[in-house]
Scaffold this motif. Structure first.
Motif, PDB file in Angstrom:
ATOM      1  N   GLY A   1     -23.582  17.098  16.515  1.00 54.22           N
ATOM      2  CA  GLY A   1     -24.657  16.127  16.334  1.00 54.22           C
ATOM      3  C   GLY A   1     -24.247  14.688  16.553  1.00 54.22           C
ATOM      4  O   GLY A   1     -24.924  13.774  16.085  1.00 54.22           O
ATOM      5  N   ARG A   2     -23.137  14.467  17.285  1.00 51.07           N
ATOM      6  CA  ARG A   2     -22.651  13.109  17.519  1.00 51.07           C
ATOM      7  C   ARG A   2     -22.587  12.846  19.025  1.00 51.07           C
ATOM      8  O   ARG A   2     -21.951  13.604  19.762  1.00 51.07           O
ATOM      9  N   ARG A   3     -23.221  11.776  19.452  1.00 48.46           N
ATOM     10  CA  ARG A   3     -23.192  11.419  20.872  1.00 48.46           C
ATOM     11  C   ARG A   3     -22.125  10.364  21.117  1.00 48.46           C
ATOM     12  O   ARG A   3     -22.077   9.346  20.426  1.00 48.46           O
ATOM     13  N   ILE A   4     -21.286  10.608  22.120  1.00 50.71           N
ATOM     14  CA  ILE A   4     -20.233   9.665  22.457  1.00 50.71           C
ATOM     15  C   ILE A   4     -20.022   9.673  23.958  1.00 50.71           C
ATOM     16  O   ILE A   4     -20.081  10.722  24.597  1.00 50.71           O
ATOM     17  N   ARG A   5     -19.843   8.500  24.526  1.00 50.51           N
ATOM     18  CA  ARG A   5     -19.524   8.337  25.946  1.00 50.51           C
ATOM     19  C   ARG A   5     -18.075   7.870  26.019  1.00 50.51           C
ATOM     20  O   ARG A   5     -17.685   6.935  25.316  1.00 50.51           O
TER      21      ARG A   5
ATOM     22  N   GLU B   1     -17.906  19.179  22.178  1.00 54.86           N
ATOM     23  CA  GLU B   1     -17.715  19.556  20.773  1.00 54.86           C
ATOM     24  C   GLU B   1     -18.394  18.554  19.843  1.00 54.86           C
ATOM     25  O   GLU B   1     -19.015  18.938  18.841  1.00 54.86           O
ATOM     26  N   ALA B   2     -18.275  17.276  20.170  1.00 52.26           N
ATOM     27  CA  ALA B   2     -18.934  16.261  19.357  1.00 52.26           C
ATOM     28  C   ALA B   2     -20.444  16.415  19.419  1.00 52.26           C
ATOM     29  O   ALA B   2     -21.145  16.273  18.402  1.00 52.26           O
ATOM     30  N   THR B   3     -20.968  16.717  20.595  1.00 53.76           N
ATOM     31  CA  THR B   3     -22.410  16.897  20.754  1.00 53.76           C
ATOM     32  C   THR B   3     -22.903  18.052  19.891  1.00 53.76           C
ATOM     33  O   THR B   3     -23.956  17.966  19.252  1.00 53.76           O
ATOM     34  N   GLU B   4     -22.148  19.136  19.866  1.00 50.48           N
ATOM     35  CA  GLU B   4     -22.510  20.288  19.030  1.00 50.48           C
ATOM     36  C   GLU B   4     -22.557  19.908  17.556  1.00 50.48           C
ATOM     37  O   GLU B   4     -23.339  20.476  16.779  1.00 50.48           O
TER      38      GLU B   4
ATOM     39  N   LEU C   1     -11.331  15.536  27.723  1.00 50.51           N
ATOM     40  CA  LEU C   1     -12.363  14.613  27.256  1.00 50.51           C
ATOM     41  C   LEU C   1     -13.742  15.267  27.329  1.00 50.51           C
ATOM     42  O   LEU C   1     -14.562  15.114  26.423  1.00 50.51           O
ATOM     43  N   GLY C   2     -13.988  15.980  28.426  1.00 54.12           N
ATOM     44  CA  GLY C   2     -15.269  16.671  28.552  1.00 54.12           C
ATOM     45  C   GLY C   2     -15.473  17.695  27.451  1.00 54.12           C
ATOM     46  O   GLY C   2     -16.577  17.822  26.894  1.00 54.12           O
TER      47      GLY C   2
ATOM     48  N   GLU D   1      -9.177  16.450  21.152  1.00 55.75           N
ATOM     49  CA  GLU D   1      -9.145  16.075  19.742  1.00 55.75           C
ATOM     50  C   GLU D   1      -9.384  14.579  19.547  1.00 55.75           C
ATOM     51  O   GLU D   1      -9.988  14.164  18.550  1.00 55.75           O
ATOM     52  N   ALA D   2      -8.912  13.756  20.497  1.00 54.28           N
ATOM     53  CA  ALA D   2      -9.144  12.316  20.382  1.00 54.28           C
ATOM     54  C   ALA D   2     -10.632  12.011  20.381  1.00 54.28           C
ATOM     55  O   ALA D   2     -11.117  11.203  19.568  1.00 54.28           O
ATOM     56  N   VAL D   3     -11.370  12.646  21.275  1.00 53.97           N
ATOM     57  CA  VAL D   3     -12.813  12.401  21.340  1.00 53.97           C
ATOM     58  C   VAL D   3     -13.497  12.875  20.060  1.00 53.97           C
ATOM     59  O   VAL D   3     -14.353  12.166  19.502  1.00 53.97           O
TER      60      VAL D   3
END
Length: 376
Positions: A138-142, A133-136, A127-128, A87-89
Motif C-alpha cells: 500500500g505504499r507508492r514510491i518512485r 513489494e512496496a505497492t503490495e 529496484l523494480g 530491500e532498500a526500496v
C-alpha cells in the motif's frame, strides 16, 4: 504543533542523496557474507550494526569510507545486488519516502565477474521488485538511480557513457563520489562535459571533506546542478551580531552565487556529525542555511553507517533544532522540484502524494493511510 516520531514517519519524503552500498540491512550482510565466505567484524545483527556506526564515527571521511569494505564485499553478485536494491526500496517506502534517487558506483561491483551493464541490470531489477513489494503493502514510491564514478579512479568517462546508455532504464542522473580531498572534480571534466552535451543531469560530492575550492570547482568548472553535501559553503559565510545584538550573515561571492541561483544542497546531518562537520544536530549548519534561504534538502546519506533514516533525520531536527512541520514541507518540496526525474513526473508526485500528505498532517490526521500512500 509538536511532532511525534510516528507523525514524522507518516510524512511523505523525498531522498536525493542515499548510497545503495551504505544502506544494507545488517542481517542481509550476514547472510550474503556467509554465502561468499567474507569475514565480518560480527555475525550478530545488532553487534554488526553497532560496529558500523562506531567505525564510521571516527570523525574522518577517509575512515568513514573504510566501512564500505564489508558492504561492497557482499554485493559482487547479481543475486546480492538484486536483494540489496529490493530491500532498500522496501525500507525507504516503509519510512514514508515517495521519491528516491539511489546512487552507487558500478565499478565497485565487478570483483565477482559482472560487467558494468550486468551491475546496472541487477540493481534495476532489484529496484523494480522493491517497488512492486512496496505497492503490495500500500505504499507508492518512485525510484531512480544515480550511477557514480569514483573520483580517485579513472573510469568516469566509461561510467558516464554507460549511464547515458541506461537513461531510459532507470538511470535519472549521474554522481561523482569518493574521497574529496586530493581528488578535485575537475579531473573528470571530459566525462562531465559529455553528460552535459547529452542534456543529462549530474551532481558532485563537494563541500563535505573539502571546502570552498571544491565547491567552486564543482560549480564553475564542472557545471554541477546540485552539491552533494555542500555544507562547507559555511566557510564563505561570516556569522556575527551587530551593535544592537541582531544576528547577521555576511556572504562571500561564492556563497552569494549558491544562494542567488538556489543551487540545491544535498545535506546529510547525521553523516556530517560522524565526519566532524558539527558536534550536534543543534549546531549543524543546515538550520542556519535554511534560515538564510539556501535551497536546502535533507538526506540520510548512508543509513547503515549512521544508523539513520529520513524519519530519524527529521526527528532529530525537530527535537534538537526546533524544526516544524512547515520546515519539513519546505525542504521536501525543494528536493522534489530539484529531483532529476522529469518535471512532469515530479509534479504528479507533489500533487498526488506530497501536498496531500502534509495537508493531512496539518489537519492532525496523522494516522490516515493517505498521508503514507499519497492517495487523496
Amino acid at each position: 504543533m509538536t511532532l511525534t516520531y510516528e507523525d514524522i514517519v507518516a510524512l511523505p519524503k523525498v531522498v536525493l542523496h542515499d548510497h545503495l552500498d551504505g544502506g544494507l540491512r545488517p542481517a542481509t550482510i550476514i547472510d550474503l557474507a556467509a554465502e561468499v565466505g567474507h569475514q565480518l567484524p560480527s555475525t550478530d545483527p545488532d553487534g554488526l550494526a553497532a560496529w558500523f556506526v562506531q567505525a564510521a564515527s571516527a570523525g574522518d571521511l577517509n575512515r568513514y569510507l573504510e566501512t564500505f569494505v564489508h558492504t561492497l564485499a557482499v554485493t559482487q553478485t547479481e543475486a546480492g545486488l538484486r536483494r540489496v536494491a529490493r530491500e532498500a526500496v522496501v525500507d525507504l517506502a516503509a519510512d514514508g519516502v515517495v521519491y528516491a534517487e539511489l546512487r552507487y558506483a558500478p565499478e565497485q561491483h565487478l570483483a565477482g565477474g559482472l560487467s558494468l551493464q550486468e551491475v546496472l541490470d541487477a540493481v534495476h531489477a532489484g529496484l523494480g521488485e522493491g517497488v512492486a513489494e512496496a505497492t503490495e503493502a500500500g505504499r507508492r514510491i518512485r525510484v531512480g538511480t544515480l550511477p557514480s564514478a569514483m573520483r580517485q579512479f579513472d573510469r568516469s568517462a566509461e561510467i558516464a557513457e554507460m549511464t547515458l546508455a541506461n537513461r531510459d532504464r532507470g538511470a535519472v542522473g549521474f554522481d561523482l563520489a569518493g574521497p574529496e580531498d586530493g581528488f578535485p572534480p575537475s579531473r573528470h571534466l571530459p566525462a562531465l562535459r559529455g553528460l552535459r552535451e547529452a542534456n543529462f543531469p549530474y551532481t558532485i560530492h563537494a563541500g563535505e571533506a573539502a571546502g570552498t575550492e571544491s565547491i567552486w570547482e564543482a560549480l564553475q568548472l564542472c557545471g554541477t546542478l546540485r552539491l552533494g553535501h555542500g555544507v562547507r559553503i559555511m566557510d564563505d559565510i561570516e556569522l556575527g551580531t551587530d551593535p544592537d545584538g541582531e544576528l547577521f550573515a555576511a556572504l562571500g561571492d561564492l556563497a552569494q552565487w549558491v544562494l542567488d541561483r538556489q543551487i540545491p544542497l544535498e545535506v546529510c546531518p547525521q553523516s556530517n556529525l560522524q565526519t566532524g562537520i558539527a558536534a550536534s544536530v543543534a549546531e549543524h549548519p543546515i538550520t542556519v542555511l535554511r534560515d538564510m534561504g539556501f535551497a536546502v534538502t535533507l538526506n540520510p546519506d548512508n543509513r547503515l553507517m549512521s544508523a539513520t533514516s529520513m524519519s530519524r533525520e527529521m526527528f532529530a531536527l525537530a527535537t534538537e533544532a526546533g524544526w516544524t512541520l512547515e520546515d519539513f514541507e519546505q525542504v521536501t518540496l525543494t528536493a522534489a522540484w530539484n529531483a532529476f526525474a522529469p518535471h512532469q513526473e515530479m509534479r504528479v508526485i507533489i500533487a498526488d502524494q506530497i501536498e496531500p500528505g502534509y495537508a493531512a498532517a496539518q489537519s492532525g490526521d496523522h494516522n490516515d493511510d493517505r498521508s503514507r500512500t499519497g492517495e487523496a
